[in-house]
Motif scaffolding. Structure first.
Motif, mmCIF file in Angstrom:
data_model
loop_
_atom_site.group_PDB
_atom_site.id
_atom_site.type_symbol
_atom_site.label_atom_id
_atom_site.label_comp_id
_atom_site.label_asym_id
_atom_site.label_seq_id
_atom_site.Cartn_x
_atom_site.Cartn_y
_atom_site.Cartn_z
ATOM 1 N N ILE A 132 45.949 41.082 41.194
ATOM 2 C CA ILE A 132 44.491 40.334 41.251
ATOM 3 C C ILE A 132 43.761 40.406 42.509
ATOM 4 N N ALA A 133 42.788 40.858 42.553
ATOM 5 C CA ALA A 133 41.874 40.885 43.702
ATOM 6 C C ALA A 133 40.696 40.048 43.388
ATOM 7 N N SER A 134 40.722 39.077 44.530
ATOM 8 C CA SER A 134 39.561 38.017 44.365
ATOM 9 C C SER A 134 38.811 38.304 45.668
ATOM 10 N N LEU A 135 37.625 37.979 45.544
ATOM 11 C CA LEU A 135 36.860 37.963 47.046
ATOM 12 C C LEU A 135 37.187 36.586 47.566
ATOM 13 N N CYS A 136 37.533 35.695 47.139
ATOM 14 C CA CYS A 136 37.499 34.208 47.437
ATOM 15 C C CYS A 136 38.434 33.301 46.646
ATOM 16 N N THR A 137 39.223 32.506 47.538
ATOM 17 C CA THR A 137 39.856 31.609 46.853
ATOM 18 C C THR A 137 39.476 29.949 47.354
ATOM 19 N N LYS A 138 39.407 29.081 46.440
ATOM 20 C CA LYS A 138 39.005 27.794 46.955
ATOM 21 C C LYS A 138 40.464 27.177 47.454
ATOM 22 N N ARG A 139 39.974 26.299 48.544
ATOM 23 C CA ARG A 139 41.270 25.563 49.159
ATOM 24 C C ARG A 139 41.347 24.157 48.411
ATOM 25 N N HIS A 140 42.201 23.791 47.309
ATOM 26 C CA HIS A 140 42.454 22.427 46.747
ATOM 27 C C HIS A 140 43.869 22.773 46.119
ATOM 28 N N ASP A 141 44.313 21.394 45.284
ATOM 29 C CA ASP A 141 45.396 21.455 44.831
ATOM 30 C C ASP A 141 45.136 21.402 43.055
ATOM 31 N N ARG A 142 44.200 22.041 42.633
ATOM 32 C CA ARG A 142 44.024 22.096 41.223
ATOM 33 C C ARG A 142 44.202 23.374 40.460
ATOM 34 N N LEU A 143 44.861 24.057 41.444
ATOM 35 C CA LEU A 143 45.077 25.680 40.843
ATOM 36 C C LEU A 143 46.061 25.510 39.738
ATOM 37 N N ALA A 144 45.878 26.389 38.594
ATOM 38 C CA ALA A 144 46.441 26.442 37.440
ATOM 39 C C ALA A 144 47.915 26.971 37.758
ATOM 40 N N GLU A 145 49.031 26.663 37.112
ATOM 41 C CA GLU A 145 50.329 27.146 37.624
ATOM 42 C C GLU A 145 50.539 28.466 37.078
ATOM 43 N N GLY A 146 51.228 29.241 37.942
ATOM 44 C CA GLY A 146 51.415 30.660 37.681
ATOM 45 C C GLY A 146 50.331 31.586 37.996
ATOM 46 N N ILE A 147 49.344 31.374 38.642
ATOM 47 C CA ILE A 147 48.167 32.072 39.218
ATOM 48 C C ILE A 147 47.919 32.066 40.367
ATOM 49 N N ALA A 148 47.726 33.661 41.083
ATOM 50 C CA ALA A 148 47.525 33.677 42.392
ATOM 51 C C ALA A 148 47.233 34.793 42.560
ATOM 52 N N SER A 149 46.228 35.295 43.747
ATOM 53 C CA SER A 149 45.405 36.567 44.149
ATOM 54 C C SER A 149 46.666 37.212 44.891
ATOM 55 N N ASP A 150 46.745 38.432 44.523
ATOM 56 C CA ASP A 150 47.483 39.528 45.130
ATOM 57 C C ASP A 150 46.753 40.050 46.307
ATOM 58 N N PHE A 151 45.487 40.004 46.464
ATOM 59 C CA PHE A 151 44.687 40.376 47.531
ATOM 60 C C PHE A 151 43.347 39.495 47.369
ATOM 61 N N ASN A 152 43.314 38.764 48.581
ATOM 62 C CA ASN A 152 42.161 37.751 48.633
ATOM 63 C C ASN A 152 41.335 37.988 49.812
ATOM 64 N N GLY A 153 40.109 38.061 49.780
ATOM 65 C CA GLY A 153 39.208 38.130 50.928
ATOM 66 C C GLY A 153 39.067 37.117 51.710
ATOM 67 N N VAL A 154 38.708 35.821 51.301
ATOM 68 C CA VAL A 154 38.412 34.778 52.164
ATOM 69 C C VAL A 154 38.412 33.415 51.500
ATOM 70 N N GLU A 155 39.078 32.488 52.342
ATOM 71 C CA GLU A 155 39.346 31.127 51.648
ATOM 72 C C GLU A 155 37.708 30.410 51.734
#
Length: 184
Positions: A132-155
């Motif tokens: 998974i490549a995402s341009l950005c990821t939001k900083r919070h504690d509501r992320l669905a369990e079991g998902i993350a970016s392998d490549f992230n651009g900015v927070e």
């Protein structure tokens, strides 16, 4: 009665520029190098999540030197609003994913429900590995369990964001930076 669409000009007047185009260009170029290293020459299916990832995906594809096969999916939970609801599939992948590496490209990893559903669907279609490549990821504690970016651009902060593919009531996707509405 239909509610009038909020004005993009009003949104911009009440927003902060978080990342300008030059910064995003540098981040995307670096992501391309890291993806090349991870693919190690293997031809992957470059699967763009529409509509939000369109701008990011085009730039990321040009930053990757490894040969890719292109396809896209269209799944949404937002449908023009600012909060998510039930997942709607508008287009499934046309390319066979059986025994393939899939590079799943999306604009933002927010809570991750849509991206997780698309990733899981890739595995159900026989993908051997999904990156998974995402341009950005939001900083919070509501992320669905079991998902993350392998490549992230900015927070990003936990605010409503738009620009560089992300919309404000279906407006502003073509803004060359990422903006966040101010908390009122």
């Amino acid at each position: 009665m239909n509610t009038p669409t909020p004005s993009l000009a009003d949104a911009l007047a009440n927003a902060d520029l978080l990342h300008e185009r030059g910064t995003l260009d540098t981040v995307i170029a670096d992501m391309g190098r890291r993806i090349d290293a991870a693919l190690d020459g293997e031809r992957a299916v470059f699967l763009t999540v529409m509509n939000g990832a369109l701008i990011f995906a085009g730039q990321l594809a040009l930053a990757i030197r490894t040969d890719l096969e292109f396809d896209y999916v269209h799944a949404t939970r937002y449908r023009g609003s600012t909060s998510g609801s039930e997942l709607h599939w508008l287009r499934e992948p046309a390319v066979s994913l059986v025994d393939r590496v899939v590079l799943l490209v999306d604009d933002i990893l927010d809570e991750g429900h849509t991206l997780k559903a698309v990733r899981d669907d890739c595995y159900q279609r026989g993908a051997r590995r999904v990156l998974i490549a995402s341009l950005c990821t939001k900083r919070h504690d509501r992320l669905a369990e079991g998902i993350a970016s392998d490549f992230n651009g900015v927070e990003l902060p936990d605010r409503y964001v738009f620009g560089f593919g992300m919309d404000y009531h279906e407006q502003g996707r073509n803004l060359p930076g990422i903006y966040a509405l101010r908390d009122n």
